[in-house]
Design a protein around this motif. Structure first.
Motif, PDB file in Angstrom:
ATOM      1  N   SER A 150       0.824  -1.209   0.000  1.00 36.77           N
ATOM      2  CA  SER A 150       0.000   0.000   0.000  1.00 36.77           C
ATOM      3  C   SER A 150       0.856   1.256   0.000  1.00 36.77           C
ATOM      4  O   SER A 150       0.525   2.263  -0.643  1.00 36.77           O
ATOM      5  CB  SER A 150      -0.933  -0.002   1.213  1.00 36.77           C
ATOM      6  N   ASN A 168       0.914   4.335  -2.827  1.00 32.06           N
ATOM      7  CA  ASN A 168       0.832   5.749  -2.460  1.00 32.06           C
ATOM      8  C   ASN A 168       2.038   6.528  -2.982  1.00 32.06           C
ATOM      9  O   ASN A 168       1.925   7.696  -3.359  1.00 32.06           O
ATOM     10  CB  ASN A 168       0.737   5.899  -0.945  1.00 32.06           C
ATOM     11  N   GLY A 188      -0.222   8.262  -5.136  1.00 34.50           N
ATOM     12  CA  GLY A 188      -1.088   8.604  -4.020  1.00 34.50           C
ATOM     13  C   GLY A 188      -0.670   9.898  -3.355  1.00 34.50           C
ATOM     14  O   GLY A 188      -0.083  10.794  -3.976  1.00 34.50           O
ATOM     15  N   ARG A 198      -1.762   3.873 -14.000  1.00 36.16           N
ATOM     16  CA  ARG A 198      -0.620   3.767 -13.090  1.00 36.16           C
ATOM     17  C   ARG A 198       0.617   3.310 -13.856  1.00 36.16           C
ATOM     18  O   ARG A 198       1.720   3.769 -13.608  1.00 36.16           O
ATOM     19  CB  ARG A 198      -0.946   2.812 -11.948  1.00 36.16           C
TER      20      ARG A 198
END
Length: 303
Positions: free
Chosen positions: A194, A198, A202, A230
């Motif tokens: 995660s 980010n 992110g 992405r």
């Protein structure tokens, strides 16, 4: 009345001796001091022009380049070291000597310019980690066009320096992903999947950068990592073809004829049809100045 007689009369005056005269003289000197300060302030405001450039501004490096060219007699210098990588992989180092923080005077366009470089020791730029700096240029007169000329010359100097050495694009980041489904480590800080997402696009992402991700197991990557938007472009890099072998040989040995490159490619494929670009680069580095030996000893490439 002569000045000596006036002073003698003041000494005999009882009011002056009691302190009223000294009070008047002190007030007159204070007014004179205030008047001088006001005069200096008015002179700076109406007869001088000042340009202040901070280290966050894009023209800051242009101004430093201009100062480096003009303030050649400066005795206190700072060094700016830069590295430039050639297409062959060779790295060259250049040193630029810049006047250190302080006051410097430059003769430019028949005018004396005062250049003041200040460095804040208690403040740093969070993006670069360097101390916060400002450069102030002061000139007599009210001609603002002078500063435009200075910055333009500095921009030309920076562009000329970059033209001498081919450098990669600024703010280039390379990221390697092997198995992002598991926790990974970068330096001493732990990075989770995660956190990687980010960092890519992110809240922790930055602007003006290119990200290259390489993997040997494309089928193992999470779909969220390589979704459209992405990852904008995917390119399979396999083993070298005959054309790639010729091109790499000519890139490392540009003085060799095309026939030598063809011969190298033929003999390399005869040894193995599964040669990577990394293998070729390592082989060429063993024979930097000996292209013929690179061809003759091609059998060693798989050892």
């Amino acid at each position: 009345m002569p000045v000596s007689d006036a002073l003698a009369a003041l000494q005999d005056n009882p009011y002056f001796g009691a302190g009223f005269g000294l009070l008047g003289v002190g007030s007159a000197l204070a007014l004179a001091r205030k008047g001088a300060q006001f005069g200096v302030l008015a002179f700076r405001r109406h007869c001088m022009v000042t340009l202040e450039v901070t280290s966050r501004d894009k023209s800051y490096h242009w101004l430093l380049a201009w100062i480096t060219q003009r303030a050649r007699r400066a005795q206190h210098l700072s060094v700016d070291t830069s590295f430039h990588q050639h297409e062959s992989g060779k790295i060259s180092t250049t040193f630029s000597f810049i006047p250190s923080p302080g006051n410097h005077y430059v003769w430019y366009n028949s005018k004396w310019l005062r250049v003041e470089r200040n460095r804040e020791k208690q403040m740093i730029d969070l993006h670069t980690g360097t101390p916060w700096e400002t450069v102030t240029v002061t000139s007599l007169g009210t001609d603002r066009q002078l500063f435009h000329q200075i910055l333009t010359e500095g921009q030309w100097a920076v562009q000329a320096r970059r033209a001498e050495w081919p450098t990669p694009a600024p703010n280039l980041y390379v990221s390697m992903c092997v198995d992002p489904g598991e926790a990974m480590y970068q330096g001493l800080g732990r990075l989770t999947f995660s956190g990687l997402l980010n960092a890519l696009d992110g809240v922790a992402s930055t602007e003006a950068r290119l990200v290259f991700m390489t993997t040997n197991y494309l089928d193992r990557l999470d779909a969220a990592l390589i979704r459209p938007g992405r990852v904008d472009y995917k390119q399979f890099v396999g083993h070298c073809s005959h054309w790639q072998l010729c091109q790499m040989f000519q890139r490392f040995y540009p003085e060799q004829p095309a026939t030598a490159a063809q011969r190298f490619a033929d003999e390399a494929l005869a040894v193995s049809e599964q040669l990577s670009a990394a293998q070729l680069q390592g082989h060429f580095l063993l024979y930097k100045m000996e292209p013929l030996k690179a061809i003759e000893n091609i059998q060693q490439i798989t050892e």
